[in-house]
Design a protein around this motif. Structure first.
Motif, PDB file in Angstrom:
ATOM      1  N   HIS A 107       0.862  -1.193   0.000  1.00 48.20           N
ATOM      2  CA  HIS A 107       0.000   0.000   0.000  1.00 48.20           C
ATOM      3  C   HIS A 107       0.901   1.247   0.000  1.00 48.20           C
ATOM      4  CE1 HIS A 107      -3.123  -2.857   1.253  1.00 48.20           C
ATOM      5  NE2 HIS A 107      -2.278  -3.253   2.189  1.00 48.20           N
ATOM      6  N   PRO A 108       1.401   1.644  -1.151  1.00 46.11           N
ATOM      7  CA  PRO A 108       2.359   2.762  -1.196  1.00 46.11           C
ATOM      8  C   PRO A 108       1.797   4.038  -0.568  1.00 46.11           C
ATOM      9  CG  PRO A 108       2.316   1.621  -3.297  1.00 46.11           C
ATOM     10  CD  PRO A 108       1.171   1.065  -2.479  1.00 46.11           C
ATOM     11  N   LEU A 109       2.598   4.641   0.295  1.00 43.06           N
ATOM     12  CA  LEU A 109       2.242   5.897   0.941  1.00 43.06           C
ATOM     13  C   LEU A 109       3.427   6.847   0.848  1.00 43.06           C
ATOM     14  CD1 LEU A 109       0.617   4.570   4.261  1.00 43.06           C
ATOM     15  CD2 LEU A 109      -0.606   5.603   2.329  1.00 43.06           C
ATOM     16  N   ASP A 110       3.118   8.138   0.758  1.00 47.76           N
ATOM     17  CA  ASP A 110       4.176   9.146   0.772  1.00 47.76           C
ATOM     18  C   ASP A 110       4.569   9.532   2.187  1.00 47.76           C
ATOM     19  OD1 ASP A 110       4.228   9.613  -2.175  1.00 47.76           O
ATOM     20  OD2 ASP A 110       2.181  10.284  -1.824  1.00 47.76           O
ATOM     21  N   ALA A 111       3.625   9.432   3.083  1.00 46.17           N
ATOM     22  CA  ALA A 111       3.886   9.706   4.498  1.00 46.17           C
ATOM     23  C   ALA A 111       2.950   8.818   5.319  1.00 46.17           C
ATOM     24  CB  ALA A 111       3.658  11.176   4.831  1.00 46.17           C
ATOM     25  N   VAL A 165       8.749  13.528  -0.472  1.00 44.56           N
ATOM     26  CA  VAL A 165       7.994  14.513   0.307  1.00 44.56           C
ATOM     27  C   VAL A 165       8.930  15.595   0.816  1.00 44.56           C
ATOM     28  CG1 VAL A 165       6.792  14.886   2.495  1.00 44.56           C
ATOM     29  CG2 VAL A 165       6.060  13.046   0.977  1.00 44.56           C
ATOM     30  N   TYR A 166      10.045  15.174   1.396  1.00 41.39           N
ATOM     31  CA  TYR A 166      10.994  16.155   1.941  1.00 41.39           C
ATOM     32  C   TYR A 166      11.547  17.060   0.848  1.00 41.39           C
ATOM     33  CZ  TYR A 166      15.324  18.054   3.807  1.00 41.39           C
ATOM     34  OH  TYR A 166      16.341  18.896   4.169  1.00 41.39           O
ATOM     35  N   GLU A 167      11.879  16.488  -0.294  1.00 40.22           N
ATOM     36  CA  GLU A 167      12.443  17.295  -1.380  1.00 40.22           C
ATOM     37  C   GLU A 167      11.419  18.250  -1.982  1.00 40.22           C
ATOM     38  OE1 GLU A 167      13.941  14.290  -3.981  1.00 40.22           O
ATOM     39  OE2 GLU A 167      15.845  14.048  -2.866  1.00 40.22           O
ATOM     40  N   THR A 168      10.128  17.905  -1.866  1.00 41.61           N
ATOM     41  CA  THR A 168       9.069  18.741  -2.435  1.00 41.61           C
ATOM     42  C   THR A 168       8.533  19.754  -1.425  1.00 41.61           C
ATOM     43  OG1 THR A 168       8.385  16.912  -3.871  1.00 41.61           O
ATOM     44  CG2 THR A 168       6.824  18.729  -3.593  1.00 41.61           C
ATOM     45  N   VAL A 169       8.233  19.288  -0.240  1.00 37.65           N
ATOM     46  CA  VAL A 169       7.575  20.114   0.775  1.00 37.65           C
ATOM     47  C   VAL A 169       8.574  20.766   1.712  1.00 37.65           C
ATOM     48  CG1 VAL A 169       5.873  20.080   2.666  1.00 37.65           C
ATOM     49  CG2 VAL A 169       5.525  18.650   0.648  1.00 37.65           C
ATOM     50  N   GLY A 170       9.752  20.148   1.859  1.00 37.73           N
ATOM     51  CA  GLY A 170      10.725  20.629   2.822  1.00 37.73           C
ATOM     52  C   GLY A 170      10.476  19.999   4.182  1.00 37.73           C
ATOM     53  N   GLY A 171      11.053  20.573   5.203  1.00 41.83           N
ATOM     54  CA  GLY A 171      10.913  20.034   6.544  1.00 41.83           C
ATOM     55  C   GLY A 171       9.919  20.815   7.377  1.00 41.83           C
ATOM     56  N   PHE A 172      10.144  20.817   8.671  1.00 47.32           N
ATOM     57  CA  PHE A 172       9.257  21.494   9.604  1.00 47.32           C
ATOM     58  C   PHE A 172       9.465  23.007   9.533  1.00 47.32           C
ATOM     59  CE2 PHE A 172       9.574  17.227  11.227  1.00 47.32           C
ATOM     60  CZ  PHE A 172       8.323  16.962  11.750  1.00 47.32           C
ATOM     61  N   LYS A 173       8.359  23.742   9.500  1.00 47.72           N
ATOM     62  CA  LYS A 173       8.417  25.206   9.548  1.00 47.72           C
ATOM     63  C   LYS A 173       8.290  25.723  10.980  1.00 47.72           C
ATOM     64  CE  LYS A 173       6.889  26.469   4.886  1.00 47.72           C
ATOM     65  NZ  LYS A 173       5.885  27.236   4.100  1.00 47.72           N
ATOM     66  N   LEU A 174       7.651  24.938  11.822  1.00 43.76           N
ATOM     67  CA  LEU A 174       7.540  25.266  13.240  1.00 43.76           C
ATOM     68  C   LEU A 174       8.448  24.314  14.012  1.00 43.76           C
ATOM     69  CD1 LEU A 174       3.637  25.524  13.590  1.00 43.76           C
ATOM     70  CD2 LEU A 174       5.242  27.350  13.030  1.00 43.76           C
ATOM     71  N   ARG A 186       0.609  20.473   5.401  1.00 47.69           N
ATOM     72  CA  ARG A 186       1.311  20.889   4.186  1.00 47.69           C
ATOM     73  C   ARG A 186       1.559  19.705   3.248  1.00 47.69           C
ATOM     74  NH1 ARG A 186       6.359  22.561   4.896  1.00 47.69           N
ATOM     75  NH2 ARG A 186       6.475  22.397   7.170  1.00 47.69           N
ATOM     76  N   ILE A 187       1.830  18.530   3.818  1.00 51.51           N
ATOM     77  CA  ILE A 187       2.008  17.337   2.982  1.00 51.51           C
ATOM     78  C   ILE A 187       0.704  16.989   2.283  1.00 51.51           C
ATOM     79  CG2 ILE A 187       2.531  14.868   3.037  1.00 51.51           C
ATOM     80  CD1 ILE A 187       4.409  15.446   5.408  1.00 51.51           C
ATOM     81  N   HIS A 188      -0.410  17.034   3.011  1.00 56.40           N
ATOM     82  CA  HIS A 188      -1.735  16.814   2.420  1.00 56.40           C
ATOM     83  C   HIS A 188      -1.981  17.812   1.298  1.00 56.40           C
ATOM     84  CE1 HIS A 188      -3.973  13.717   4.538  1.00 56.40           C
ATOM     85  NE2 HIS A 188      -3.558  14.162   5.704  1.00 56.40           N
ATOM     86  N   ASN A 189      -1.748  19.079   1.580  1.00 59.12           N
ATOM     87  CA  ASN A 189      -2.051  20.139   0.613  1.00 59.12           C
ATOM     88  C   ASN A 189      -1.199  20.048  -0.649  1.00 59.12           C
ATOM     89  OD1 ASN A 189      -3.932  21.098   2.411  1.00 59.12           O
ATOM     90  ND2 ASN A 189      -2.694  22.810   3.145  1.00 59.12           N
ATOM     91  N   ALA A 190      -0.038  19.400  -0.544  1.00 57.74           N
ATOM     92  CA  ALA A 190       0.827  19.234  -1.709  1.00 57.74           C
ATOM     93  C   ALA A 190       0.403  18.036  -2.559  1.00 57.74           C
ATOM     94  CB  ALA A 190       2.277  19.066  -1.260  1.00 57.74           C
TER      95      ALA A 190
END
Length: 321
Positions: A107-111, A165-174, A186-190
């Motif tokens: 069941h492939p998942l991105d996160a 995911v990390y290369e697209t969205v980046g890491g934590f902003k907070l 942000r991962i969902h929204n991407a």
């Protein structure tokens, strides 16, 4: 499939020792461990050195910046196809990585995220706190079960993201105050696919005293308002439940003090709720002591979260400070 396990650490050498011992015995061995010591005064370098020949382990020390940014520091140095985040107060079942790997192939998942549970070695209080944080009769029931309300948001005690995911969205902003939920949104929204791996559980110790637990849950309540400030649509009716419970309990105290007949109804409802918690906890834990402590833990969970929520709602939403 290669995993990078990333663990931020702050003044908790004993915890990391116990966590590393559980990683040594993993049945799936294609992984590295990255420890980021976040400006600790009581560091774990000597403990990390003990595992250099037992694990593919990398230890880094940086200035204190908070757990979110410490994880980013690990992301930047990770080699894995997936980055898995654990809190230092977790114990990992020996088949955890094998379960995750097999699930991701089917069941492939991105996160992804997984639930938490109480280990048999936990103290009665730790088991009671674990119950409060996972019970379907508290708000903990929506945080890591097979059935949850709305979008699933992995929590940082047991969370994985793909390199893409990390290369697209980046890491934590907070770095704190709901940083894991903000990252999940942000991962969902991407457009990435996020899911729960039901059997990928960890044993999460959480806090070892009710006062520490209170502080943690008060912080969580404040964090929910911080998430609202970034994503207003993410504040759902269920998030108001602890605040409603807290206000209702305060009103009930006043009704009892003034001898109001309405207090009898409130007392009956509260008594029924506490009885339900007791019976359910007793059924799960088979312990009278843990069941009693579960009532106290659940009460603190709701009121501490509720007070933190109310505090920052009034301050940041009503008065816009």
């Amino acid at each position: 499939m290669f995993f990078s396990i990333i663990i931020p650490l702050y003044n908790r050498p004993q915890e990391i020792l116990e966590l590393l011992e559980t990683l040594v015995i993993q049945t799936y061995t294609q992984f590295e461990v990255i420890i980021i010591e976040d400006g600790s005064k009581l560091d774990a370098r000597e403990i990390a050195d003990q595992f250099k020949n037992r694990l593919d382990l990398h230890y880094y020390f940086k200035e204190n910046g908070g757990q979110g940014f410490a994880r980013n520091y690990g992301f930047e140095r990770a080699k894995g196809d997936y980055f898995i985040i654990f809190d230092s107060d977790c114990l990992i079942p020996e088949d955890y990585l094998e379960i995750v790997c097999n699930y991701l192939y089917e069941h492939p998942l991105d996160a992804f995220g997984g639930p938490d549970a109480a280990h048999k070695s936990f103290t009665p209080l730790q088991k009671a706190i674990s119950y409060a944080m996972t019970s379907p009769f508290t708000t903990g029931g929506i945080r890591g079960n097979k059935k949850h309300l709305g979008q699933f948001h992995p929590r940082s005690f047991n969370m994985g993201v793909s390199r893409k995911v990390y290369e697209t969205v980046g890491g934590f902003k907070l770095t704190r105050l709901g940083e894991d939920i903000e990252y999940s949104i942000r991962i969902h929204n991407a457009g990435f696919k996020i899911g729960l791996i039901p059997n990928a559980k960890v044993y999460h110790k959480r806090r070892t005293s009710l006062s520490q637990f209170y502080k943690q849950l008060h912080f969580f309540g404040r964090a929910r308002i911080n998430i609202y400030k970034h994503f207003p649509s993410e504040l759902k009716p269920v998030h108001f439940f602890p605040a409603i419970f807290t206000v209702g309990f305060a009103i009930l105290i006043l009704l009892n003090l003034f001898g109001c007949k309405l207090a009898y109804l409130g007392n009956a409802i509260l008594g029924f709720y506490f009885s339900l918690l007791f019976l359910h906890s007793f059924y799960i834990n088979k312990s009278f002591k843990i069941a009693i402590l579960s009532i106290a833990a659940a009460f603190i969970q709701l009121t501490a979260y509720g007070l933190g929520f109310i505090q920052d709602f009034v301050k940041r939403v009503v008065f816009k400070k």
